[in-house]
Design an enzyme around this catalytic site. Structure first.
Site, PDB file in Angstrom:
ATOM      1  N   SER A 146       0.848  -1.190   0.000  1.00 10.97           N
ATOM      2  CA  SER A 146       0.000   0.000   0.000  1.00 10.97           C
ATOM      3  C   SER A 146       0.885   1.242   0.000  1.00 10.97           C
ATOM      4  O   SER A 146       2.076   1.169   0.317  1.00 10.97           O
ATOM      5  CB  SER A 146      -0.876  -0.016   1.265  1.00 10.97           C
ATOM      6  OG  SER A 146      -1.546   1.210   1.473  1.00 10.97           O
ATOM      7  N   TYR A 159      -4.095  -0.813   9.853  1.00  8.54           N
ATOM      8  CA  TYR A 159      -3.855  -1.041   8.422  1.00  8.54           C
ATOM      9  C   TYR A 159      -2.435  -0.641   8.062  1.00  8.54           C
ATOM     10  O   TYR A 159      -1.721  -1.369   7.365  1.00  8.54           O
ATOM     11  CB  TYR A 159      -4.865  -0.238   7.601  1.00  8.54           C
ATOM     12  CG  TYR A 159      -4.768  -0.465   6.111  1.00  8.54           C
ATOM     13  CD1 TYR A 159      -5.400  -1.553   5.519  1.00  8.54           C
ATOM     14  CD2 TYR A 159      -4.058   0.412   5.293  1.00  8.54           C
ATOM     15  CE1 TYR A 159      -5.331  -1.768   4.151  1.00  8.54           C
ATOM     16  CE2 TYR A 159      -3.972   0.205   3.927  1.00  8.54           C
ATOM     17  CZ  TYR A 159      -4.613  -0.892   3.366  1.00  8.54           C
ATOM     18  OH  TYR A 159      -4.529  -1.094   2.000  1.00  8.54           O
TER      19      TYR A 159
END
Length: 254
Positions: A146, A159
């Site tokens: 990410s 996350y």
């Protein structure tokens, strides 16, 4: 003169989180390159649409399901996947979850759930599928990292922690598996139009801030990731290992 081999004919790819969004795009991209695709999601029938898209286009696909927060279910998924077409040549750990809350209020159970889905399941599948790749002396593992593998983000501490860990795990596994002709890489999607980024897309201020930093001057589409994934899954990338490849429209260059 030889040309690079970007084809995936006779290869079998397992893609988690393949019901929609990035996972669906990667699954259909692999099928388009000739692979047989095992599409996995968290619930039975979750990948029916993805499988239909592949088979309607003349490809071959099947679906499995598993709760990625359940260790036993993840281990069972690995075993089932290996039995579908006889082996798995390409593993894509795309399935994930995100929970938004200020860090000082972040529920511990959501922290644990995020790490279980985004990190623990990734490691288990890498381990269980990867050991067969090592034994065969051939395989490709692609983890989905990410932009938050590089930065901290806002109100997504679990996350962010998991995606930093995925980037590190990718490099650690590459160090061990490279000698066995198994390449372990990651793709770090930029700001892509998916369910996970809907809250950002709907926030005029945050969306504007993001767009100002993207040289391509647009949000990414899931199809923008297909080329990078097929490349990392193919023989054309055999000397690429431990890479976290940003597909971000230039976001990190700003």
């Amino acid at each position: 003169m030889t040309s690079p081999d970007f084809g995936l004919t006779n290869k079998v790819a397992l893609v988690t989180g393949a019901s929609r969004g990035i996972g669906q795009a990667l699954a259909t991209g692999f099928a388009g390159a000739g692979a047989k695709v095992i599409c996995a999601s968290s619930r039975e029938g979750g990948c029916a649409d993805t499988v239909s898209k592949i088979t309607d286009a003349g490809g071959e696909a099947t679906e499995l399901f598993a709760d990625l927060s359940d260790v036993t279910a993840v281990q069972a998924l690995a075993e089932k996947a290996k039995g579908v077409y006889g082996e798995v040549n390409v593993l894509v750990n795309n399935g994930g979850t995100i929970y938004r809350s200020p860090a000082v209020e972040f529920p511990l159970e959501q922290w644990q759930h995020s790490l279980q889905v985004n990190l623990d399941a990734t490691f288990i599948l890498c381990q269980q599928i990867g050991k067969d790749m090592v034994a065969r002396q051939q395989g490709k593992i692609i983890n989905i990292a990410s932009m938050l593998s590089y930065s901290g983000g806002i109100t997504v501490p679990a996350y962010t922690a998991s995606k930093h860990a995925v980037a590190g795990l990718t490099k650690a596994l590459a160090n061990e598996c490279g000698q066995h002709n198994v390449q372990v890489n990651a793709i770090a999607p930029g700001y892509i139009r998916t369910d996970n980024t809907q809250a950002l897309q709907d926030d005029p201020e945050r969306s504007s801030e993001i767009l100002k930093r993207i040289p391509a001057a647009r949000w990414g589409e899931t199809s923008d990731l297909q080329g990078a994934a097929v490349f990392l899954a193919s023989a054309a990338s055999n000397y690429i290992n431990g890479l976290v490849l940003a597909v971000d429209g230039g976001f990190l260059a700003r």
